[in-house]
Motif scaffolding. Structure first.
Motif, PDB file in Angstrom:
ATOM      1  N   MET A   1     -26.243  -8.210  -6.108  1.00 17.06           N
ATOM      2  CA  MET A   1     -24.588  -8.716  -5.521  1.00 17.06           C
ATOM      3  C   MET A   1     -24.274  -9.816  -6.028  1.00 17.06           C
ATOM      4  N   GLU A   2     -24.892 -10.817  -6.201  1.00 16.88           N
ATOM      5  CA  GLU A   2     -24.282 -12.105  -6.890  1.00 16.88           C
ATOM      6  C   GLU A   2     -23.739 -11.945  -8.316  1.00 16.88           C
ATOM      7  N   LYS A   3     -24.580 -11.113  -8.896  1.00 20.50           N
ATOM      8  CA  LYS A   3     -24.297 -10.555 -10.410  1.00 20.50           C
ATOM      9  C   LYS A   3     -22.946  -9.777 -10.470  1.00 20.50           C
ATOM     10  N   ARG A   4     -22.771  -8.977  -9.484  1.00 19.56           N
ATOM     11  CA  ARG A   4     -21.513  -8.167  -9.313  1.00 19.56           C
ATOM     12  C   ARG A   4     -20.251  -9.155  -8.971  1.00 19.56           C
ATOM     13  N   LEU A   5     -20.536 -10.052  -8.045  1.00 19.01           N
ATOM     14  CA  LEU A   5     -19.401 -10.942  -7.874  1.00 19.01           C
ATOM     15  C   LEU A   5     -19.063 -11.967  -8.932  1.00 19.01           C
ATOM     16  N   GLN A   6     -20.168 -12.337  -9.699  1.00 19.79           N
ATOM     17  CA  GLN A   6     -19.921 -12.937 -11.123  1.00 19.79           C
ATOM     18  C   GLN A   6     -19.289 -12.201 -12.049  1.00 19.79           C
ATOM     19  N   ARG A   7     -19.476 -10.689 -12.039  1.00 22.03           N
ATOM     20  CA  ARG A   7     -18.613  -9.994 -13.115  1.00 22.03           C
ATOM     21  C   ARG A   7     -17.218  -9.762 -12.515  1.00 22.03           C
ATOM     22  N   LEU A   8     -17.037  -9.783 -11.317  1.00 23.05           N
ATOM     23  CA  LEU A   8     -15.770  -9.626 -10.894  1.00 23.05           C
ATOM     24  C   LEU A   8     -14.855 -10.946 -10.963  1.00 23.05           C
ATOM     25  N   ALA A   9     -15.672 -12.023 -10.774  1.00 22.96           N
ATOM     26  CA  ALA A   9     -15.006 -13.477 -11.003  1.00 22.96           C
ATOM     27  C   ALA A   9     -14.672 -13.718 -12.513  1.00 22.96           C
ATOM     28  N   ARG A  10     -15.093 -12.909 -13.151  1.00 20.97           N
ATOM     29  CA  ARG A  10     -14.981 -13.115 -14.766  1.00 20.97           C
ATOM     30  C   ARG A  10     -14.159 -11.824 -15.321  1.00 20.97           C
ATOM     31  N   GLY A  11     -13.818 -10.974 -14.477  1.00 14.26           N
ATOM     32  CA  GLY A  11     -13.089 -10.038 -14.801  1.00 14.26           C
ATOM     33  C   GLY A  11     -13.567  -8.815 -15.545  1.00 14.26           C
ATOM     34  N   MET A  12     -15.008  -8.814 -15.389  1.00 17.32           N
ATOM     35  CA  MET A  12     -15.773  -7.732 -16.435  1.00 17.32           C
ATOM     36  C   MET A  12     -16.090  -6.649 -15.592  1.00 17.32           C
ATOM     37  N   GLU A  13     -16.027  -6.717 -14.227  1.00 21.55           N
ATOM     38  CA  GLU A  13     -16.661  -5.430 -13.544  1.00 21.55           C
ATOM     39  C   GLU A  13     -15.320  -4.522 -13.369  1.00 21.55           C
ATOM     40  N   ASP A  14     -15.700  -3.217 -13.502  1.00 18.18           N
ATOM     41  CA  ASP A  14     -14.552  -2.113 -13.401  1.00 18.18           C
ATOM     42  C   ASP A  14     -14.553  -1.863 -11.866  1.00 18.18           C
ATOM     43  N   HIS A  15     -13.257  -1.903 -11.582  1.00 18.88           N
ATOM     44  CA  HIS A  15     -13.065  -1.462 -10.127  1.00 18.88           C
ATOM     45  C   HIS A  15     -11.676  -0.817  -9.894  1.00 18.88           C
ATOM     46  N   LEU A  16     -11.243  -0.043  -9.010  1.00 24.05           N
ATOM     47  CA  LEU A  16     -10.038   0.569  -8.729  1.00 24.05           C
ATOM     48  C   LEU A  16      -9.305   0.085  -7.450  1.00 24.05           C
ATOM     49  N   LEU A  17      -8.109  -0.265  -7.687  1.00 23.95           N
ATOM     50  CA  LEU A  17      -7.190  -0.711  -6.678  1.00 23.95           C
ATOM     51  C   LEU A  17      -6.523   0.575  -6.052  1.00 23.95           C
ATOM     52  N   VAL A  18      -6.889   0.993  -4.599  1.00 15.75           N
ATOM     53  CA  VAL A  18      -6.386   1.596  -3.931  1.00 15.75           C
ATOM     54  C   VAL A  18      -5.501   1.424  -3.024  1.00 15.75           C
ATOM     55  N   PRO A  19      -4.121   1.346  -3.202  1.00 14.06           N
ATOM     56  CA  PRO A  19      -3.252   0.972  -2.132  1.00 14.06           C
ATOM     57  C   PRO A  19      -2.858   1.666  -0.924  1.00 14.06           C
ATOM     58  N   GLU A  20      -2.692   1.077  -0.026  1.00 14.87           N
ATOM     59  CA  GLU A  20      -2.681   1.661   1.291  1.00 14.87           C
ATOM     60  C   GLU A  20      -1.041   1.648   1.435  1.00 14.87           C
ATOM     61  N   GLU A  21      -0.608   2.913   1.608  1.00 18.09           N
ATOM     62  CA  GLU A  21       0.557   3.128   1.938  1.00 18.09           C
ATOM     63  C   GLU A  21       0.749   3.343   3.422  1.00 18.09           C
ATOM     64  N   ALA A  22       1.846   2.700   3.947  1.00 13.43           N
ATOM     65  CA  ALA A  22       2.438   2.764   5.445  1.00 13.43           C
ATOM     66  C   ALA A  22       2.668   4.318   5.668  1.00 13.43           C
ATOM     67  N   ASP A  23       2.634   4.580   6.855  1.00 16.74           N
ATOM     68  CA  ASP A  23       2.776   6.026   7.550  1.00 16.74           C
ATOM     69  C   ASP A  23       4.330   6.191   7.409  1.00 16.74           C
ATOM     70  N   LEU A  24       4.714   7.397   7.092  1.00 13.92           N
ATOM     71  CA  LEU A  24       6.265   7.671   7.130  1.00 13.92           C
ATOM     72  C   LEU A  24       6.727   7.868   8.454  1.00 13.92           C
ATOM     73  N   VAL A  25       7.523   6.905   9.001  1.00 10.40           N
ATOM     74  CA  VAL A  25       7.936   7.154  10.118  1.00 10.40           C
ATOM     75  C   VAL A  25       9.528   7.633  10.142  1.00 10.40           C
ATOM     76  N   LEU A  26      10.022   8.425  10.754  1.00 12.88           N
ATOM     77  CA  LEU A  26      11.500   8.871  10.475  1.00 12.88           C
ATOM     78  C   LEU A  26      12.083   8.979  11.769  1.00 12.88           C
ATOM     79  N   SER A  27      12.032   7.711  12.356  1.00 12.81           N
ATOM     80  CA  SER A  27      12.492   7.642  13.743  1.00 12.81           C
ATOM     81  C   SER A  27      13.201   6.251  14.078  1.00 12.81           C
ATOM     82  N   GLU A  28      14.408   6.115  14.525  1.00 13.26           N
ATOM     83  CA  GLU A  28      15.042   5.153  14.909  1.00 13.26           C
ATOM     84  C   GLU A  28      15.466   4.999  16.269  1.00 13.26           C
ATOM     85  N   THR A  29      15.300   4.109  17.176  1.00 16.24           N
ATOM     86  CA  THR A  29      15.654   4.002  18.517  1.00 16.24           C
ATOM     87  C   THR A  29      16.584   2.825  18.723  1.00 16.24           C
ATOM     88  N   ALA A  30      17.647   2.995  19.621  1.00 17.81           N
ATOM     89  CA  ALA A  30      18.502   1.722  19.893  1.00 17.81           C
ATOM     90  C   ALA A  30      18.856   1.788  21.502  1.00 17.81           C
TER      91      ALA A  30
END
Length: 279
Positions: A1-30
């Motif tokens: 685990m420590e070695k993986r953290l070192q590689r992540l800190a040095r930018g040598m570890e492959d990883h994917l960024l998965v963005p979290e999209e907000a739910d599509l809410v098509l509703s308005e209240t006034a």
């Protein structure tokens, strides 16, 4: 685990960024500070609400398939109107115009205290036309035309006529327009050589009987001798709900000038009419 953290800190570890999209809410209240009575004031409130909903839908490459307007009324039940254009659209002006025409036909019966606007998302419809393909009216123009006709003639008088499950002639109900598409390789059925052109309403006629069959007509100021008569064909219905009707019909051939027509005898009023002529 420590070695993986070192590689992540040095930018040598492959990883994917998965963005979290907000739910599509098509509703308005006034919630309104003061009750609204005028339709123009209501549209002034709804317009920015619809614009925000439309922007959120367009950001996700969606169009709006339907629009539901809910109104909280003063000392009255909640009121709701539903707008559904022919195809999914990204035009705020079209939806606002359809909503305006619908509210003119069906206005709320009390002051408005709150507004809720909800939309249904759908993929926008695209079409690629050929160079020599005939031009068709835009769907949004047809939607506005139908909405204006409904505001004048009423919702139940605009649409496509659909035959009811009844033996009574000309009993139809109005439904929404649904264009039919022929299957590949299929061909429309050929029309028959003889068609009945019905009169609406049926035209009154005086009939002289011979042996229980029509033999002479007095119609449109003239006397018509019948060469051949077929019938009667008896029909009835609605005896179970108080709208009982009974009718006898004959097909008759007039001698001079030579043509055929449909005679109808209503038993309840005891009246003869010409239901139509054959082409």
């Amino acid at each position: 685990m420590e070695k993986r953290l070192q590689r992540l800190a040095r930018g040598m570890e492959d990883h994917l960024l998965v963005p979290e999209e907000a739910d599509l809410v098509l509703s308005e209240t006034a919630a309104l500070d003061t009750p609204l009575v005028l339709l123009d004031s209501l549209l002034f409130v709804v317009s920015p609400m619809l614009e925000r909903i439309m922007c959120r839908a367009i950001e996700r490459a969606y169009a709006l398939r339907s629009l539901t307007l809910g109104l909280q009324l003063d000392k009255a039940p909640a009121y709701e109107r539903h707008i559904r254009p022919a195809i999914a659209t990204q035009s705020r002006e079209l939806l606002l115009k359809l909503l305006n025409l619908d509210l003119q036909t069906h206005p709320p019966q009390a002051a408005i205290l709150g507004v809720t606007l909800t939309a249904e998302a759908a993929r926008p419809q695209t079409a690629q036309r050929g160079l020599f393909q005939a031009q068709f009216p835009e769907p949004d123009k047809l939607d506005i035309l139908l909405a204006r006709l409904r505001s004048i003639a009423g919702d139940h008088n605009v649409g496509a006529a659909e035959l009811c499950n009844s033996h009574r002639d000309d009993e139809v109900t109005m439904t929404a327009f649904r264009p039919s598409v022929l299957a590949v390789g299929s061909s429309p059925s050929k029309p028959s050589c003889l068609a009945l052109r019905r009169f609406r309403p049926a035209q009154p006629v005086r009939v002289s009987l011979k042996n229980g069959m029509p033999s002479l007509l007095f119609w449109q100021g003239g006397r018509l001798d019948l060469a051949e008569v077929k019938g009667p064909w008896q029909s009835s219905g609605y005896w179970w709900d108080g709208r009982r009707w009974e009718a006898d019909e004959w097909d008759a051939v007039v001698m001079q000038p030579l043509y055929a027509l449909r005679l109808r005898y209503e038993r309840a009023p005891k009246a003869w009419t010409v239901a139509g002529v054959y082409d």
